[in-house]
Each structure stands twice: as structure tokens, then as C-alpha cells.
Design a protein around this motif. Structure first.
Motif, PDB file in Angstrom:
ATOM      1  N   VAL A 180       0.817  -1.192   0.000  1.00 49.01           N
ATOM      2  CA  VAL A 180       0.000   0.000   0.000  1.00 49.01           C
ATOM      3  C   VAL A 180       0.865   1.262   0.000  1.00 49.01           C
ATOM      4  O   VAL A 180       0.660   2.184  -0.755  1.00 49.01           O
ATOM      5  N   ASP A 181       1.876   1.249   0.862  1.00 47.69           N
ATOM      6  CA  ASP A 181       2.645   2.470   1.044  1.00 47.69           C
ATOM      7  C   ASP A 181       4.039   2.305   0.445  1.00 47.69           C
ATOM      8  O   ASP A 181       4.793   1.432   0.875  1.00 47.69           O
ATOM      9  N   VAL A 182       4.357   3.115  -0.528  1.00 47.12           N
ATOM     10  CA  VAL A 182       5.653   2.961  -1.178  1.00 47.12           C
ATOM     11  C   VAL A 182       6.592   4.114  -0.891  1.00 47.12           C
ATOM     12  O   VAL A 182       7.608   4.283  -1.567  1.00 47.12           O
ATOM     13  N   SER A 183       6.282   4.938   0.102  1.00 46.09           N
ATOM     14  CA  SER A 183       7.090   6.143   0.302  1.00 46.09           C
ATOM     15  C   SER A 183       8.541   5.815   0.612  1.00 46.09           C
ATOM     16  O   SER A 183       9.447   6.506   0.172  1.00 46.09           O
ATOM     17  N   THR A 184       8.788   4.725   1.362  1.00 48.91           N
ATOM     18  CA  THR A 184      10.180   4.393   1.655  1.00 48.91           C
ATOM     19  C   THR A 184      10.915   3.977   0.389  1.00 48.91           C
ATOM     20  O   THR A 184      12.083   4.321   0.185  1.00 48.91           O
ATOM     21  N   GLU A 185      10.209   3.254  -0.507  1.00 49.79           N
ATOM     22  CA  GLU A 185      10.856   2.851  -1.750  1.00 49.79           C
ATOM     23  C   GLU A 185      11.191   4.055  -2.609  1.00 49.79           C
ATOM     24  O   GLU A 185      12.244   4.111  -3.263  1.00 49.79           O
ATOM     25  N   VAL A 186      10.280   5.046  -2.612  1.00 40.08           N
ATOM     26  CA  VAL A 186      10.543   6.230  -3.436  1.00 40.08           C
ATOM     27  C   VAL A 186      11.737   6.995  -2.887  1.00 40.08           C
ATOM     28  O   VAL A 186      12.527   7.568  -3.641  1.00 40.08           O
ATOM     29  N   LEU A 187      11.875   6.991  -1.566  1.00 37.27           N
ATOM     30  CA  LEU A 187      13.036   7.660  -0.979  1.00 37.27           C
ATOM     31  C   LEU A 187      14.322   7.044  -1.496  1.00 37.27           C
ATOM     32  O   LEU A 187      15.282   7.752  -1.833  1.00 37.27           O
ATOM     33  N   LYS A 188      14.311   5.674  -1.569  1.00 43.28           N
ATOM     34  CA  LYS A 188      15.512   4.993  -2.076  1.00 43.28           C
ATOM     35  C   LYS A 188      15.785   5.413  -3.504  1.00 43.28           C
ATOM     36  O   LYS A 188      16.923   5.664  -3.899  1.00 43.28           O
ATOM     37  N   LEU A 189      14.704   5.494  -4.293  1.00 43.92           N
ATOM     38  CA  LEU A 189      14.839   5.834  -5.698  1.00 43.92           C
ATOM     39  C   LEU A 189      15.405   7.238  -5.850  1.00 43.92           C
ATOM     40  O   LEU A 189      16.258   7.501  -6.702  1.00 43.92           O
ATOM     41  N   ARG A 190      14.913   8.115  -5.001  1.00 39.95           N
ATOM     42  CA  ARG A 190      15.343   9.513  -5.116  1.00 39.95           C
ATOM     43  C   ARG A 190      16.836   9.643  -4.862  1.00 39.95           C
ATOM     44  O   ARG A 190      17.525  10.444  -5.477  1.00 39.95           O
ATOM     45  N   ARG A 191      17.324   8.826  -3.899  1.00 41.26           N
ATOM     46  CA  ARG A 191      18.763   8.856  -3.619  1.00 41.26           C
ATOM     47  C   ARG A 191      19.556   8.544  -4.870  1.00 41.26           C
ATOM     48  O   ARG A 191      20.598   9.134  -5.131  1.00 41.26           O
TER      49      ARG A 191
END
Lengths: 346, 390, 292
Positions: free
Chosen positions: B210-221
Motif C-alpha cells: 500500500v505504502d511505497v514512500s520508503t521505496e521512493v526515498l531509495k529511488l530519489r537517492r
């Protein structure tokens, strides 16, 4: 009309089937079981196989939850253990079919013993939730131990071979599943004539009192977990041979809930309840499909069958718990009593 | 519940059981039977419902024109909820009730699982929703095929496009933790190296997350130039894209076949402008070229039809084409003959759904085109020719 | 060591943890008052989200009105459940009531699939879309606002429990039903009120969860993680629900980022196994004393 049952010996008192009428009907049942595969088509044989597997599994859960009072929602995981063990053995080692089933049951038993360890520290709902945790942890292992379990792709199972005969269709498989199921059922029924079975029942009723009476709680609770997991493991092994494929998704929490519901709907704490519950819950989706087919609904009925099945499942659980807490077995007994005591009222 | 009531219910059930057992007999006229494990409910249901409609529509079209070589086509199906074991159960049920010749399977997992059974019975030719690379191997999967290029080829096409547009670009893979998601990843890591691109992030999402915010943080790095999504139909791509844009990421986003439905992309809003991906078929509202089948589809079902509908439609088309060729050669409808018929498909015209005549290769239809989302005009614009994958 | 990433991931985890805490609060409220383990809490969440969807997308109401409607719908649902399915089983074994909630969960999922199909859908946007930065760290705006709402609601509930007559009655019933009866508290009414409030909280939590990740008939899975949270914190402890929610949310986010996405599902259950070994009744739960 049967009034009273005067038993003259202990053996007669303990007998599983205590009257001639009952033994007669049992004979009729066995004859029916033998004739069934010759009269039924492939679809009914498939359903019969599925019902048999579920009966074994539900009986196992009944031993744990119905007779010992330990609620477990991890039953599907033990089925998974049995299924994966059998799949690995059959695909990689090609060992004997019956041996595989026993080993599968054994591995599941070990799993059950481990999962049952907390049962001394925690009770009731806490134990139930710890079994959910065990289920998810085992599921994680199924998904991620790719070398052994094939990961999310799962494993494909070659058909069982017995005495050189390849059991590759429902007809041949019937002749193996049904006698095995009957054997396991007799085993379970017999268990509750022994002191182990009585200890289980004592634990269910009041475990502290049972301990006071000298029943070592941890040993018997673990035994209950182990036995129920053995049944689950064998059921899982049969599942693997029946569906010829094992994936991590095959054993979700929903399956555990299904079996628990079957135990409750059938009647907790009775062997007959296990049989009736499993058969009923397995056949309800088919019955539902038939009913929906009769209704005058426009368009594609398939879209509503799945949600209706989910609703029916939930409604059945709620309905039985509120209106008939002792399950189908109680209804069965009432009908029997009606015939026994006719023309008197029950 | 009173006893008499119960007894009456039991009598009724007994009667029903009696009727049931006589009704559930196998109908064995001269028919061609297509069986389907269709994910009508569950996480893939958006695709499943449309695939179901696509197959059904094509079967109806064929039957209205007299069937295949005079034989009527019957489509039988079961809902699987996109669960592999439910698919297997559906397969067993359908094949025990009907003489199935052709089958549509709902997932990569199912296709792999049922393969030994198909090889044993040698009576069914199967296709499905899977474009898995492993299945594109006629030696291991002799009686299956896919209705487009395999995922690896799709991915490779996307990577080649990137290499052409921006040499030495950085790439990120975002995929789901499932059989479907993991399929093309390993092989394409090598392709990335071969093309001189750099893989800077690999993000795995648990299925149904449901929540992908942590994954997006990784991507942003990692800040890649291009991010390729695979293993999803819709969620969580919109969430990913919207969060990424909010964080100021400039990456271009790409997807493989199942994420290329126009409506789904348009729903993502302005963040999805420029979303790229590969499609083996034309979009159903593409009136730019002469496409009689697309016209017919537009007549039966006005309005935009999803890419998933087209997948089912083309799958049925190819299955029945194989049946037709087998019957024309006066051969029995078994797996070997049907597959031989499949292998004989050369320069086959799909009625314009695929932009060029197709010749099969291995177990696939190796044709695809790269499309780009143009949100202002609400259209999917092709940015390449009809490419043949190798 | 990428401190910024750690900070961002922790903030994201805290945000999710706030939602866990909110749902756990609803669960604990039901358990405290009626001793029922409500496995259908995830599905009550889902119903709240779908009510919001129906009001705002189908009836085109403005979001705040839809939210109010959904919350009231959730409360009504709680009351109906309590009256129809929990009240008849008063006095029966806890397993029976537990299984009834399992059955309810199934019924809700089925109803949702029947009416709205199993497709995942997106809720209409009502949370401000501008990016939120705490210092240099980026926080997803949906998570940030959800956390604020969750925190405000939890504070409000704690206040209500402490000072409102009804809240006191609830606490009294929770600690000793017979004594509460003796003091003139209408215990059946307390049961209904507890379920209504829990239903309202669950509905609101559902709207927030739905706003973040979309709604679908599988949303109820959220309830399983919440189960872990309440066991971790203690089945009948409100502070336990808060602490448990934050801890589980944080651990999940960290595990997901540093160990890999596959571990995200495993983390709550490993925490559960841990707490069952160390403190079986949860961090702040009351140990059950069984008497013969």
C-alpha cells in the motif's frame, strides 16, 4: 425405535459403533464409497478427492482446536510443510509415495512441535495470534528459500506411483485417498478412546485442573500440536499429488480460516463434525454456483460468484455460531434421534 | 431449527444432488472448446475482466460467422483471483468436465506449473496472460505460446531506446516481488551493461503493498535518468510517479505491456506525461491506419477498449487460427498438431491489431512498438516503428 | 551512512506508525469494553474508506461532508455489528466471538466486491499536494497530514476517555463489569458506545489509509499488522497501542529499506514472535490471572 443402550462390558461401552443398525449403515456407506467412482464422472471424482483431503486436514485441526481447545490459525502452514516436503522428495529423490507422505507428515509434526512451544507461556487468543505469526514466517520461508522451495514459482510434482501404477487421474487417485482418509479417521476416533485423548479433552475443559490431576500440560499440548500437524502434513502431501503443483500462495491465512470455519460449522470436538464440516465447506461453492446459475440474472454471473462465495462463507460462520453452536454434527444427531425415538417426540 | 424443517431441507438437498449428478455430464459434440483460468476477481481483476470480454467477443464473432470449419466454439472459464493454485484447480475442473483443446492461463506461475501436465496429456495448446521469458522456449514449453514478445525482449527494447536517446544514461528497475515481476530482471542487468548504461537502483515492492514512500526515498537517492516499472498493472505506479515528481525527481518513467493501458495512464494526471512503454498492439481507439478488426471491435464495443481486452482478443484469435489450420490439414485437434499449426503462422494478418503481418518466433510474436503518453491530447503516441525483437 | 535517508525513512515509518496506532486504538477500545478480539478491524477500516468513496465519488459531495458521512457510517456499522452479532454471543467462549468477527470480515469483503468489484481504486484527492520538508528531509505529504490527523484524534480520544462521563463509564466497565452495573452504569449501552466510537475511528483511519495507498477489497490486510501492534502493546492498553503502532511502523520502514522489500511483510510477525517470548501479554498489557 431404540430406547436406552444397556452395555454389559467395558469394550461395548467404548465401542465406536455400538449398535447393529449403526454397523449396518456403516456397511452401506462403505459399499457406496466403493461403488461411487464407477458411477461418477471426472468432475465428481475431483470433488471427492478434494473433500477427502479437506476431511483429513479438518480432522487434524479438530484434534487441536475441537478436542484440546488450542485455537490455531497456522494450520495452512503445516499443510504447506507437508506439501513442499512431498514435492521435493518426489521430484528430486523419487522415493515411494507412501514414504513421502509419512515423511511429509513428519516434517509437519516437527513444525507443529516448534509452533506449539509458546503454548505453555501463552493461552487462548494470544496463542492463536502466535500461530498466525508462525504461518507468515513459514510463508516467508516458502517464498524466499528459493534453492529448496523454488521461490514464488513453486514446485511441480510428478504424479504419484504406487506398485508401478501411475496415479495421474482422479479415478485412480480416489482409490488411494479414500482408504487413507478412512484409516486416518479411525485413528483419530480411536485416539479419543485412549488416555491421551481424554487428557486432551481435560485440557480443553480446564487446563489448570487437568494439571492438578497430574496431566503434564506442556507434553500433552505439544503432543496435540504434533498430532494435528501430522494430519495436516499428510493432507498437504495428498494435496501436492492431487494438484500436482505447490506454490507459496497455496497456503495463505485464508486457508487456515477455512479449516477453522469447517471445524466450527461441522461441530467442534466430534469426528463426525470434522467430516461433515469439511464436506459441507468444500461443496458450498459448487452449490452456490448452481444456485446463482438458476437465478434470473442478466449478463455474466461469474463476476458475482466470487464475492457471493465470500459472503456466504462469512454468513455461514456467523449463522452457525449464533444459531447452532454445536454445528452440523448436532443437527445430524438430532435427526438420528428423531428416527431412533419415533414415534415418540425427541 | 425444528426437526421437520431440517428433514425437508435434507430431502430437497438429496433431490438436488440427484439432479446435479445427471446434469454434470460431459457434452461431447463436435465442438472446439477454449478453457480459461481467468482472474476476474483479485488483484489482476482489471485485466481479467477485460481479457474475459476480449476472448468472449472473439469467440462470438467466430461463431456468428459459422464457427471454425463448421465447428462451433465454446468458451468455458473459471475465476481464479490470480492465485496459482486456484488456476490449477480451475484447470482440473474444466478439463474434467469438458474436452478442452485450447486454454488461456492467467499468470506466469500457472503457466510454469501446468506445463508438465500439458506435456503429459498432449491434448491442449495453451496461451495466456504471461509473456515470461522462460516460456519462450519451445523445447521446455512445447505446447505453450505467448501473444507478444517476451518480457526480456520488451525490456531490451526499452533499454535500446534509452541507449539511443541518451547514451550512458542511468537506469533504475522497480519491480514487484512475484514471478511476474522478477522475470526479466537478471538477464536485463547484463543488457544494461552491454549497452553502456548504468543500473543505479533496484527497488522491489512486496505484492499488494500500500505504502511505497520508503521505496521512493531509495529511488530519489539514486536519481536515475530512466526508471522502468515491471510486474504491475496499476498500483503502485501512480503513487511512485506522483511522489517522485513531488520530490523533484526528473526521471523518465517506463513500463512494460501490462502497465500500458491508456485510461490507467491518463488517470495518473500530469505527472505521467511522457510515460513510455512497449505495446505489441495498436490502441483500440487508433483510427490512423486501416485496421478492419479494430473497426469491428469499435462496432461491438463503442468507446476505448483496454489493452488487456486486446490481449484476450488476440489470444483467442491465435488459438482459433491454430485450430483452423489443424482442421484444414484434416488432422486431429491435439497439442502436437495445434503447435505445428502455430509454428506455421507466417505473415499472418491480425486484422490490423498488430501493425504489421506477424511471423512467430519460438513461442512468441516478436513484434512491438514504443509509445509515449501525451497527456495534453489524451493520447498514446508511437515514438518508434513496429520493431521486431531478436 | 546516509543520515538523510535514515531520517526520511524514519519519518515515513513514524507516519505509518501513526495510522497503525489509530487503528490499534479502535481495536483496544473494543477489547477493553467488551473483551472481544475484533479480527474484522481491517475490514471496518475498508468499509469506512468505501463509504467515503461512495459519498465523494458517486454522490459528488465535498470531501469534508463525505468524510463526516463516512465516519458516521462507520459508527452506525459498529452499532449494527454489536447489536446483531456480538450481543447474542455474550457469555459464550471467546473463540466463538473471535470466529464471528472472522466471519464478519469475510462478509464485508464480499459485500465490497459485490458492489464495487475487486478493482483497486483511488480516492478523490483531498490532502494538500505540496511537498512537505522537515528540515532537509522530505516527507510524503499524505503521510504527514495523516499522521497529524491521527495524532489529533488519539489525543482527543484520550481526553474523552479521561474526562467525559461516558469515557469514565467505559473505563469502569472495562475494569469490572459487575461493579459497573452496581454503580448504575448501563453496561449494554457502554458496549454499544464503545463499538460506535471504535467504528468511527476505524472509518477515519480507513479514509486516511485509502488516501495514501488507494482502496481495494484487500485493504483488510492492514488489520493483520494492527493485530501485531495490539499484541505488542497489550490488548487492553491504550498507551500500548500508541507505542506499539509507532514501533511497528518504524521497524517496518527500516526493514523495508535496509533489508529489502521482501522483509516488509515479515517484520511485524517477527516482532510478534519476539514479544511473545519476552513479554507475552504485551508491553503494557495486564497479565491475565486465571483462577480455578
Amino acid at each position: 425405535m431404540r430406547i436406552g443402550a444397556a452395555k454389559a462390558t467395558y469394550a461395548a461401552d467404548e465401542a465406536l459403533f455400538d449398535s447393529a443398525t449403526q454397523r449396518c449403515w456403516l456397511g452401506v456407506l462403505f459399499t457406496a464409497l466403493v461403488c461411487f467412482p464407477f458411477l461418477a464422472n471426472a468432475y465428481w471424482l475431483y470433488l471427492a478427492g478434494l473433500v477427502a483431503i479437506n476431511v483429513v486436514s479438518v480432522t487434524g485441526l479438530n484434534i487441536l482446536t475441537g478436542y484440546t481447545g488450542l485455537v490455531s490459525l497456522g494450520h495452512a502452514a503445516f499443510l504447506g510443510l507437508g506439501a513442499y516436503t512431498v514435492a521435493i522428495l518426489e521430484a528430486r529423490a523419487g522415493t515411494n509415495f507412501l514414504l513421502n507422505l509419512v515423511v511429509g507428515g513428519g516434517v509437519a509434526t516437527i513444525g507443529g512441535l516448534i509452533v506449539g512451544m509458546p503454548s505453555l507461556r501463552v493461552k487462548g487468543l494470544y496463542l492463536a495470534i502466535s500461530t498466525i505469526a508462525a504461518l507468515f514466517i513459514l510463508q516467508f520461508v516458502f517464498y524466499n528459500w528459493v534453492a529448496v522451495t523454488g521461490g514464488s514459482a513453486g514446485l511441480s510434482v510428478p504424479p504419484a506411483r504406487l506398485f508401478g501404477l501411475v496415479l495421474d487421474d482422479s479415478f485412480k487417485f480416489y482409490w488411494v485417498i479414500v482408504p487413507l482418509t478412512v484409516l486416518l479417521l479411525f485413528g483419530a476416533a480411536n485416539l479419543f478412546r485412549t488416555r491421551i485423548g481424554r487428557a486432551f479433552i481435560a485440557i480443553r475443559d480446564r487446563d489448570i485442573s487437568a494439571e492438578v490431576l497430574g496431566i503434564p500440560l506442556l507434553r500433552y499440548k505439544l503432543m496435540s500440536f504434533g498430532l494435528s500437524s501430522f494430519y495436516a502434513g499428510v493432507a498437504g502431501g495428498l494435496w501436492a499429488y492431487f494438484f500436482r503443483s505447490v506454490t507459496p500462495e497455496s497456503f495463505p491465512l485464508l486457508l487456515s480460516i477455512f479449516y477453522l470455519a469447517a471445524v466450527i460449522v461441522g461441530g467442534m470436538g466430534t469426528i463426525l463434525g470434522g467430516i461433515l464440516g469439511a464436506a459441507f465447506m468444500t461443496l458450498v461453492p459448487e452449490l452456490l454456483k448452481l444456485i446463482v446459475g438458476w437465478l434470473p440474472i442478466q449478463g455474466d454471473t461469474l463476476v458475482i460468484i466470487s464475492p457471493l462465495r465470500t459472503i456466504a462463507f462469512g454468513a455461514l460462520i456467523i449463522g452457525f455460531l449464533i444459531f447452532e453452536p454445536n454445528g452440523l454434527a448436532e443437527i445430524w444427531c438430532r435427526v438420528r434421534r428423531f428416527f431412533h425415538l419415533w414415534p415418540f417426540k425427541t | 431449527m425444528s426437526n421437520s424443517f431440517i428433514i425437508r431441507v435434507l430431502q430437497l438437498l438429496g433431490l438436488a444432488a440427484g439432479i446435479l449428478s445427471t446434469a454434470a455430464t460431459v457434452r461431447a459434440e463436435e465442438e472446439i472448446v477454449i478453457g480459461g483460468s481467468i482472474p476476474i476477481t483479485g488483484v489482476f481483476s482489471f485485466a481479467g475482466v477485460n481479457i474475459h470480454a476480449g476472448i468472449g467477443d472473439y469467440v462470438k464473432l467466430v461463431n456468428d460467422q459459422g464457427g471454425v470449419m463448421g465447428r462451433k466454439v465454446r468458451y468455458v472459464y473459471e475465476d481464479t483471483g490470480y492465485k496459482a493454485d486456484a488456476s490449477v484447480a480451475a484447470f482440473k475442473k474444466l478439463t474434467s468436465q469438458n474436452p478442452v483443446h485450447l486454454y488461456y492461463g492467467d499468470s506466469t506461475a500457472f503457466s510454469k506449473i501446468i506445463n508438465p501436465e500439458l506435456n503429459r496429456t498432449e491434448s491442449i495448446l495453451m496461451t495466456g496472460a504471461s509473456f515470461a521469458t522462460e516460456i519462450n522456449d519451445p523445447r521446455k514449453y512445447p505446447y505453450q505460446f505467448m501473444v507478444g514478445p517476451d518480457y526480456q525482449a520488451m525490456f531490451a527494447l526499452l533499454l535500446k531506446y534509452i541507449a539511443r536517446e541518451k547514451p550512458n544514461a542511468t537506469v533504475a528497475f522497480v519491480y514487484s516481488d512475484s514471478e511476474f515481476g522478477r522475470d526479466p530482471i537478471e538477464e536485463n542487468k547484463k543488457t544494461v551493461a552491454n549497452l553502456g548504461l548504468k543500473l543505479v537502483a533496484e527497488v522491489i515492492t512486496p505484492p499488494g503493498s500500500v505504502d511505497v514512500s520508503t521505496e521512493v526515498l531509495k529511488l530519489r537517492r539514486a536519481d536515475p535518468d530512466y526508471t522502468i516499472f515491471h510486474g504491475y498493472v496499476l498500483a503502485p505506479i501512480p503513487e511512485f510517479i506522483s511522489l517522485a515528481r513531488k520530490m523533484g525527481m526528473q526521471s523518465q518513467f517506463m513500463g512494460t505491456f501490462w502497465s500500458m493501458d491508456k485510461n490507467n495512464i491518463m488517470k495518473m494526471g500530469e505527472d505521467a506525461d511522457g510515460f513510455l512503454g512497449i505495446m505489441p498492439y495498436r490502441y483500440s481507439d487508433d483510427a490512423s491506419a486501416d485496421a478492419p478488426m479494430l473497426e469491428k471491435i469499435r462496432q461491438i464495443r463503442p468507446g476505448y477498449q483496454s489493452t488487456t481486452y486486446l490481449q484476450g482478443f488476440v489470444a483467442a484469435m491465435l488459438l482459433l487460427e491454430c485450430a483452423k489450420r489443424t482442421l484444414e490439414a484434416d488432422q486431429e485437434l491435439n497439442a502436437k498438431n495445434l503447435k505445428a499449426a502455430f509454428n506455421s503462422i507466417k505473415n499472418f494478418d491480425t486484422g490490423g491489431i498488430i501493425g504489421v503481418p506477424v511471423t512467430v518466433k519460438s513461442n512468441s510474436i516478436p513484434v512491438g512498438r514504443i509509445y509515449k503518453a501525451d497527456l495534453k491530447n489524451g493520447k498514446m503516441v508511437p515514438v518508434s516503428d513496429w520493431l521486431t525483437t531478436e | 551512512m546516509d543520515w538523510l535517508l535514515l531520517l526520511e525513512v524514519s519519518l515515513a515509518g513514524l507516519g505509518t506508525g501513526g495510522l497503525y496506532a489509530l487503528t490499534a486504538l479502535a481495536f483496544v477500545m473494543i477489547y477493553k469494553a467488551t473483551k472481544v478480539v475484533n479480527l474484522a478491524i481491517g475490514e471496518m477500516l475498508m468499509m469506512g474508506a468505501y463509504f467515503f468513496f461512495a459519498f465523494s465519488a458517486a454522490l459528488q459531495l465535498p470531501w469534508w461532508l463525505a468524510m463526516a458521512g463516512a465516519v458516521m457510517g462507520g459508527g452506525l456499522l459498529g452499532a449494527v455489528i454489536e447489536r446483531l452479532t456480538i450481543r447474542p454471543l455474550l457469555g459464550k467462549s471467546t473463540l466463538s466471538v473471535f470466529m464471528v468477527t472472522v466471519g464478519l470480515a469475510s462478509v464485508f469483503v464480499g459485500v465490497v466486491e459485490l458492489v464495487w468489484t475487486a478493482d483497486p481504486r483511488a480516492l478523490p484527492e483531498f490532502i494538500p499536494r505540496a511537498a512537505v520538508f522537515i528540515g532537509p528531509a522530505f516527507v510524503a505529504p499524505k503521510i504527514f497530514y495523516s499522521f497529524l490527523v491521527a495524532a489529533a484524534l488519539i489525543a482527543a480520544t484520550l481526553f474523552v476517555l479521561r474526562f467525559w462521563r461516558g469515557g469514565v463509564a467505559l473505563r469502569a466497565t472495562a475494569s469490572d463489569q459487575v461493579a459497573a452495573y452496581a454503580m448504575g452504569i448501563n453496561v449494554p449501552r457502554v458496549f454499544s458506545v464503545a463499538w460506535i466510537i471504535a467504528g468511527m475511528i476505524a472509518a477515519l483511519a480507513g479514509i486516511l489509509v485509502g488516501a495514501i495507498g488507494g482502496i481495494s477489497s484487500a485493504m483488510g490486510q492492514f488489520g493483520l499488522s494492527v493485530l501485531v501492534v495490539v499484541i505488542f502493546g497489550g490488548l487492553d492498553s491504550v498507551p500500548g497501542a500508541l507505542v506499539g503502532g509507532i514501533v511497528v511502523g518504524l521497524m517496518e520502514a527500516l526493514a523495508g529499506t535496509y533489508l529489502g522489500g521482501e522483509y516488509k511483510r515479515l517484520t511485524p510477525f517477527s516482532l510478534l514472535a519476539l514479544i511473545l517470548i519476552v513479554r507475552p501479554y504485551g508491553l503494557f498489557g495486564t497479565a491475565e490471572i486465571e483462577r480455578l
